[in-house]
Design an enzyme around this catalytic site. Structure first.
Site, PDB file in Angstrom:
ATOM      1  N   LYS A  62     -16.575-160.017  14.483  1.00  0.00           N
ATOM      2  CA  LYS A  62     -15.335-159.456  15.043  1.00  0.00           C
ATOM      3  C   LYS A  62     -14.514-158.753  13.960  1.00  0.00           C
ATOM      4  CE  LYS A  62     -14.636-162.433  19.060  1.00  0.00           C
ATOM      5  NZ  LYS A  62     -13.801-163.442  19.675  1.00  0.00           N
TER       6      LYS A  62
ATOM      7  N   LYS B  63     -26.222-159.837  22.083  1.00  0.00           N
ATOM      8  CA  LYS B  63     -25.931-160.608  23.298  1.00  0.00           C
ATOM      9  C   LYS B  63     -25.125-159.781  24.298  1.00  0.00           C
ATOM     10  CE  LYS B  63     -21.648-162.833  21.936  1.00  0.00           C
ATOM     11  NZ  LYS B  63     -20.765-163.925  21.924  1.00  0.00           N
TER      12      LYS B  63
ATOM     13  N   LYS C 281     -18.623-158.551  26.943  1.00  0.00           N
ATOM     14  CA  LYS C 281     -17.612-157.729  27.622  1.00  0.00           C
ATOM     15  C   LYS C 281     -17.257-156.518  26.771  1.00  0.00           C
ATOM     16  CE  LYS C 281     -15.536-162.059  29.066  1.00  0.00           C
ATOM     17  NZ  LYS C 281     -14.532-163.048  28.731  1.00  0.00           N
TER      18      LYS C 281
HETATM   19  P1  TYM Z   1     -16.265-166.826  25.784  1.00  0.00           P
HETATM   20  O1  TYM Z   1     -15.105-166.535  26.669  1.00  0.00           O
HETATM   21  O2  TYM Z   1     -16.714-165.761  24.843  1.00  0.00           O
HETATM   22  O3  TYM Z   1     -17.515-167.236  26.621  1.00  0.00           O
HETATM   23  C1  TYM Z   1     -17.443-168.242  27.606  1.00  0.00           C
HETATM   24  C2  TYM Z   1     -18.771-168.973  27.695  1.00  0.00           C
HETATM   25  O4  TYM Z   1     -19.829-168.058  27.975  1.00  0.00           O
HETATM   26  C3  TYM Z   1     -20.883-168.238  27.022  1.00  0.00           C
HETATM   27  N1  TYM Z   1     -21.503-166.906  26.768  1.00  0.00           N
HETATM   28  C4  TYM Z   1     -22.798-166.629  26.927  1.00  0.00           C
HETATM   29  N2  TYM Z   1     -23.846-167.387  27.342  1.00  0.00           N
HETATM   30  C5  TYM Z   1     -25.066-166.792  27.431  1.00  0.00           C
HETATM   31  N3  TYM Z   1     -25.282-165.487  27.114  1.00  0.00           N
HETATM   32  C6  TYM Z   1     -24.271-164.682  26.693  1.00  0.00           C
HETATM   33  N4  TYM Z   1     -24.510-163.396  26.435  1.00  0.00           N
HETATM   34  C7  TYM Z   1     -22.960-165.257  26.577  1.00  0.00           C
HETATM   35  N5  TYM Z   1     -21.741-164.770  26.221  1.00  0.00           N
HETATM   36  C8  TYM Z   1     -20.857-165.796  26.331  1.00  0.00           C
HETATM   37  C9  TYM Z   1     -20.189-168.786  25.785  1.00  0.00           C
HETATM   38  O5  TYM Z   1     -21.098-169.495  24.967  1.00  0.00           O
HETATM   39  C10 TYM Z   1     -19.132-169.686  26.386  1.00  0.00           C
HETATM   40  O6  TYM Z   1     -19.688-170.969  26.708  1.00  0.00           O
HETATM   41  N6  TYM Z   1     -14.957-169.638  21.894  1.00  0.00           N
HETATM   42  C11 TYM Z   1     -15.249-169.700  23.318  1.00  0.00           C
HETATM   43  C12 TYM Z   1     -14.059-170.158  24.142  1.00  0.00           C
HETATM   44  C13 TYM Z   1     -13.505-171.483  23.775  1.00  0.00           C
HETATM   45  C14 TYM Z   1     -14.138-172.744  23.993  1.00  0.00           C
HETATM   46  C15 TYM Z   1     -13.201-173.728  23.552  1.00  0.00           C
HETATM   47  C16 TYM Z   1     -15.368-173.116  24.547  1.00  0.00           C
HETATM   48  C17 TYM Z   1     -12.294-171.728  23.208  1.00  0.00           C
HETATM   49  N7  TYM Z   1     -12.114-173.056  23.091  1.00  0.00           N
HETATM   50  C18 TYM Z   1     -13.489-175.085  23.624  1.00  0.00           C
HETATM   51  C19 TYM Z   1     -15.653-174.492  24.612  1.00  0.00           C
HETATM   52  C20 TYM Z   1     -14.731-175.436  24.162  1.00  0.00           C
HETATM   53  C21 TYM Z   1     -15.632-168.315  23.766  1.00  0.00           C
HETATM   54  O7  TYM Z   1     -15.516-167.373  23.050  1.00  0.00           O
HETATM   55  O8  TYM Z   1     -15.982-168.206  25.037  1.00  0.00           O
END
Ligand code: TYM
Length: 335
Positions: free
Chosen positions: A116, A199, A202
């Site tokens: 990022k 991956k 968005k």
């Molecule tokens: P975020 O919003 O980027 O993604 C949410 C969830 O989707 C999964 N994910 C994917 N899984 C498979 N293939 C992909 N291409 C893909 N892109 C995203 C992510 O692994 C996630 O489970 N840091 C986290 C948010 C967060 C969080 C937490 C998660 C903040 N605090 C505490 C768990 C516990 C995130 O960026 O999610």
């Protein structure tokens, strides 16, 4: 003593736009299966969403949409707590406390930070982006969660959360459970349809590579039919066939079929036929999700009511754990 009859599950999504198929298959779809057998907290992490440039009005709108997508993907707000991170007092405070035992080098080494930081270099990198994983650790530890279901990309952040829990326990005595990451077998890493070595995301500059759960059937079909494939015409998973392997992963996660079964189903058939089958499976799978989403997102009062209820439940649990944490670190309570 807290009642610990059910194990606690905690996981979150950033409200940074529509959920894509990676978020769905790698994460949200699997969470609904834990409701009932676990005490579930599903967060909308708006504080994480401000670590990169954003528009406040969009953030507010995205919170409603994220809540509606949660419900559309099967998270029942009557049987789980869907909460808004910034409305629960304690997340930021615990982040500060954990940051005081977290070596800065561990944060600078995080793959997602480096990625990022590279992408947003022109707008300047804020220290919040560096501290993002500490806030994530605080999200987990403030609920003393047993299990955290996430996609593969969150593995490194989960390791930090476990390290910080262990470190806090050894410095201040036993306080936190050591949370387990739960990463699904199929769908844990859904790749971009246009560049299958990165991956699905968005923020992909080529939006044809990203399938959104609210895309219309026509858009889904078009994106899947134009997915990048590999040389040769055989439907087979292999390291030198990232495009087809990704489509097989998507097909496997949407239909429940194993790779062996998929290979035999499409043996002797071309990529075109396989892509059509993938498109139909995805369209079929997302149809009820899209319909439910349209219904829920139109009802702002309903969204506010379950978010408020979920946030209050989250606050009750967080407050209990935070009062213990404050005591352990030596803070006086003069409130
Ligand atoms: P975020 O919003 O980027 O993604 C949410 C969830 O989707 C999964 N994910 C994917 N899984 C498979 N293939 C992909 N291409 C893909 N892109 C995203 C992510 O692994 C996630 O489970 N840091 C986290 C948010 C967060 C969080 C937490 C998660 C903040 N605090 C505490 C768990 C516990 C995130 O960026 O999610």
């Amino acid at each position: 003593m807290e009642s610990e009859a059910k194990k606690v599950v905690l996981t979150c999504v950033q409200p940074t736009g529509r959920l894509h198929l990676g978020n769905y298959l790698g994460a949200v779809k699997n969470w609904s299966e834990l409701i009932g057998t676990h005490e579930c907290y599903f967060g909308i992490v708006d504080m994480h969403a401000i670590t990169i440039p954003y528009v406040p009005a969009d953030l507010r709108k995205n919170v409603y949409e994220c809540a509606a997508q949660y419900v559309a993907c099967g998270l029942d707000p009557e049987k789980s707590s869907i909460f808004l991170q910034s409305s629960v007092v304690g997340h930021a405070e615990l982040t500060w406390i954990l940051s005081c035992i977290c070596p800065v080098g561990n944060l600078e080494r995080m793959t997602q930070f480096k990625d990022k930081a590279r992408r947003h270099a022109s707008s300047g990198i804020c220290s919040g982006l560096l501290f993002y994983p500490v806030l994530m650790a605080a999200d987990i530890l403030i609920y003393n969660a047993d299990m955290v279901p996430v996609g593969q990309d969150q593995k490194q952040h989960m390791e930090l959360a476990r390290d910080l829990a262990q470190k806090f326990n050894s410095v201040y005595s036993d306080t936190f459970k050591i949370p387990e990451a739960s990463i699904p077998k199929a769908g844990a890493r859904v790749m971009s349809l246009q560049s299958p070595d990165s991956k699905m995301s968005k923020s992909d500059s080529n939006q044809n590579g990203t399938l959104y759960i609210t895309d219309s059937p026509d858009v889904l079909r078009k994106k899947i039919m134009s997915a990048v494939t590999d040389s040769g015409g055989e439907v087979r998973a292999a390291a030198d066939k990232p495009g087809i392997t990704n489509l097989m992963n998507i097909y496997s996660a949407t239909t429940g079929k194993s790779f062996e079964l998929i290979e035999s189903e499409f043996s002797g058939k071309g990529y075109g036929e396989f892509k059509k089958a993938v498109a139909e499976a995805v369209v079929e799978r997302l149809k009820p999700v899209r319909e439910k989403y349209e219904e829920v997102v139109a009802d702002k009062a309903y969204i506010e009511s379950f978010l408020k209820r979920g946030t209050e439940a989250a606050q009750r649990r967080a407050s209990r754990i935070m009062s213990k944490v404050r005591r352990k670190v030596g803070f006086l309570d003069l409130r």
